[in-house]
Design an enzyme around this catalytic site. Structure first.
Site, PDB file in Angstrom:
ATOM      1  N   ASP A   1       0.820  -1.205   0.000  1.00  0.00           N
ATOM      2  CA  ASP A   1       0.000   0.000   0.000  1.00  0.00           C
ATOM      3  C   ASP A   1       0.858   1.262   0.000  1.00  0.00           C
ATOM      4  OD1 ASP A   1      -2.611   1.436   0.492  1.00  0.00           O
ATOM      5  OD2 ASP A   1      -1.548   2.002   2.323  1.00  0.00           O
TER       6      ASP A   1
ATOM      7  N   GLU B   1       1.685   0.024  -4.892  1.00  0.00           N
ATOM      8  CA  GLU B   1       0.826   1.164  -5.214  1.00  0.00           C
ATOM      9  C   GLU B   1       1.644   2.420  -4.940  1.00  0.00           C
ATOM     10  OE1 GLU B   1      -3.121   3.593  -3.672  1.00  0.00           O
ATOM     11  OE2 GLU B   1      -1.912   2.393  -2.309  1.00  0.00           O
TER      12      GLU B   1
END
EC number: 3.2.1.141
Length: 608
Positions: free
Chosen positions: A258, A295
């Site tokens: 993330d 990401e």
């Protein structure tokens, strides 16, 4: 250095926790018997204790400086939540995937799932009951939003505070193992979302153990994780061991990292570089590949450039620019970060290269943004029309199905699935799920709940949304986000599901579509008509696609290469609940054609 609890030969179990500034640490057993065991500290600040007999279900705390009891930062299970004792887990499990070797990202059809809202039950075991449906759709990679222990029972997962522990309300360690085992038996890889850029606010006791955080940098969630300040070696070790923990104990195939832009590290060897190095070593030892997908909001190609060429060596990266380009053309929205998009040329560039902003000036950011992804292989870029962020970070959590007409849903699906990149679907999009995906939490501290409510309102400032956001603490907000599985079996939902199945089948069986390569690609667009032309090829397999982002029919003279082209997909046909196609089965070069509004058409030629 392996941390947590590990068997040490025939001596028993070794408990290890890092606490360089603590004066005393003891292992406090609380169930099924009570016992206090002093721990010894080594030169690097690790406290250790050897326990001869440890059985499943023993609960324990670490007692810090003889004054407070805290759960294990590397706890594998928190059955009583983030404030309760940690529990010893026996990781023996009857795995049935000994011949499983995973799926290469080039072949993946990713499907993102939030365990709590995917089914009425909201458990790992309930997900298992839906695996045949996903496999029938064509999905072969299940991407699970974070399941590290978070406070309460309702959360997206990004408020996790025990990175090694599996969420108790989802089914704990055994439930996750059963899910992964069943996925592998059905030929489905498992990608797990992990959070290495911050920790949640409730139940976060890491500061009491050591310098896990630094005030050198700030993230949207507070102080950054300490990846490059004093004592950062042990912090890096904590998170690298966590990655290996998921591969080793749970047979996870890949991790989705993330928001790596919030992992701040000025060391000569970046944390991501070291992580990819260690995962590669683990893969060699295990005899099969494990993957890392990042990401990033930076549009920085170095994330996926090989370590030998100065990059971090990630195996893939999410491409937000593709989403933003597609979303703005479909919806016409131009607020917030959508301000930088909205033209056909943006999506054309994203199809060609990946990043739209590769050093150009961003009006939203008021600065130049990104670097070029032109040389990044297509096999390392993941694209989507929807995901948890792009839906859930809207004030009302609307999916595309609530924002655009039915024909545009098929257009979006075709663009993602027929692009030269790795496609990702968000749960429910394949049948046009109408329920929103809202932001929800279940914190215990009233002050924290109020802070979350206030923070959500402030986040929407750039978008100028006037509605009142749903209360994230309300159980009703969570329940509204549940999928309605019955919608996939009837009416327009079933037709859209069949459309997704057919397009995925074409992607897998037509060589020109299954071969992911930017070099075997030609793409262009007409801004005034909102038309995109795309040609892809592999050896003798050639396809030509036309995407109409205009809401009305568009007439033009075809620009097909020479030869006879056979239509194999037309989203406007009545079989797909369309208005009816105006295109013939066969087309020749320089033929005048009319393509329906918000539609796509795919022609195939095997004789060029």
């Amino acid at each position: 250095m392996r941390i947590g609890i590990h068997r040490s030969g025939n001596k028993g179990y070794e408990f290890t926790v890092w606490g360089p500034f603590l004066k005393t640490v003891s292992l406090k057993m609380v169930s099924p018997y009570q016992k206090n065991i002093p721990m010894e500290k080594d030169q690097r600040g690790y406290w250790k204790a050897m326990v001869e007999e440890v059985t499943q279900n023993i609960s324990y705390y670490y007692r810090l400086d003889d004054e407070r009891d805290r759960p294990d930062p590397a706890s594998h299970f928190q059955p009583e939540g983030v404030h309760g004792p940690s529990q010893v887990i026996d990781h023996s499990f009857h795995w049935q995937d000994e011949h499983w070797r995973g799926i290469d990202p080039v072949e993946m059809i990713l499907y993102e799932v939030h365990v709590g809202t995917f089914t009425p039950e909201g458990t790992f075991d309930a997900v298992i009951q839906r695996l045949d449906d996903l496999r029938d759709l064509g999905v072969n990679a299940l991407e699970i939003m974070p399941i590290a222990q978070f406070p309460g029972e309702r959360n997206w997962g990004y408020d996790g505070v025990y990175p090694y522990a599996v969420q108790n309300s989802y089914g704990g360690p055994e439930g996750l193992k059963r899910l992964v085992n069943e996925c592998h038996k059905k030929g489905i890889s498992v990608v797990l979302d992990v959070v290495y850029n911050h920790m949640g606010p409730e139940g976060n006791y890491l500061r009491e153990y050591g310098p896990y955080f630094t005030d050198k940098y700030k993230t949207p969630w507070g102080d950054a994780i300490n990846f490059d300040d004093a004592y950062s070696y042990e912090v890096r070790n904590f998170f690298i061991e966590n990655a290996l923990h998921w591969f080793r104990h749970y047979h996870i195939d890949a991790l989705r990292l993330d928001a790596v832009h919030a992992i701040f590290d000025r060391e000569a060897k970046h944390f991501l570089h070291e992580l990819s190095e260690r995962v590669e070593g683990f893969s060699l030892q295990a005899g099969r590949r494990f993957y890392l997908i990042a990401e990033s909001d930076l549009n920085d190609s170095r994330v996926v450039v090989s370590r030998e060429l100065g990059g971090h060596g990630m195996d893939g990266v999410w491409c937000d620019d593709f989403h933003h380009s597609l979303h703005t053309l479909l919806t016409g929205e131009n607020q917030g970060y959508y301000l930088d998009f909205g033209k056909i040329e943006h999506l054309v560039k994203s199809i060609r290269e990946g990043f739209v902003y590769s050093g150009e000036y961003s009006e939203f950011r008021k600065r130049n943004h990104g670097n070029s992804s032109k040389n990044v292989p297509a096999t390392r870029i993941a694209v989507f029309s929807q995901n948890h962020d792009q839906i859930g970070n809207r004030m009302l959590g609307e999916r595309l199905s609530a924002l655009v007409p039915y024909e545009a849903l098929k257009l979006a699906a075709g663009m993602v699935l027929l692009s030269p990149y790795i496609p990702l679907l968000f749960m429910g999009e394949e049948y046009g799920e109408s329920s929103p995906f809202l932001y929800f939490v279940s914190h215990c501290d009233p002050a924290l709940v109020e802070a979350v409510r206030k923070g959500r309102k402030e986040e929407f400032g750039d978008f100028k949304w006037k509605e009142e956001p749903p209360d994230p603490q309300s159980r009703e907000t969570f329940l509204k986000s549940k999928l309605h599985w019955e919608k996939r079996t009837e009416g327009s939902g079933k037709v859209l599901l069949d459309f997704y199945k057919y397009v995925i089948m074409l992607r897998r069986t037509v060589p020109a579509l299954s071969y992911l390569d930017k070099k075997n690609l030609a793409v262009d667009g007409v801004e005034e008509d909102k038309i995109i032309f795309m040609r892809r090829w592999k050896d003798s397999s050639h396809v030509f696609l036309i995407f109409n982002f205009n809401s009305i029919d568009v007439k033009f003279t075809s620009v097909f290469p020479k030869g006879i082209w056979i239509k194999i997909l037309d989203s406007s046909e009545k079989m797909w609940n369309g208005p009816g196609s105006l295109l013939t089965k066969e087309l020749n070069p320089e033929q005048e054609i009319i393509i329906k509004g918000h539609s796509l058409v795919l022609y195939r030629n095997e004789n060029l």
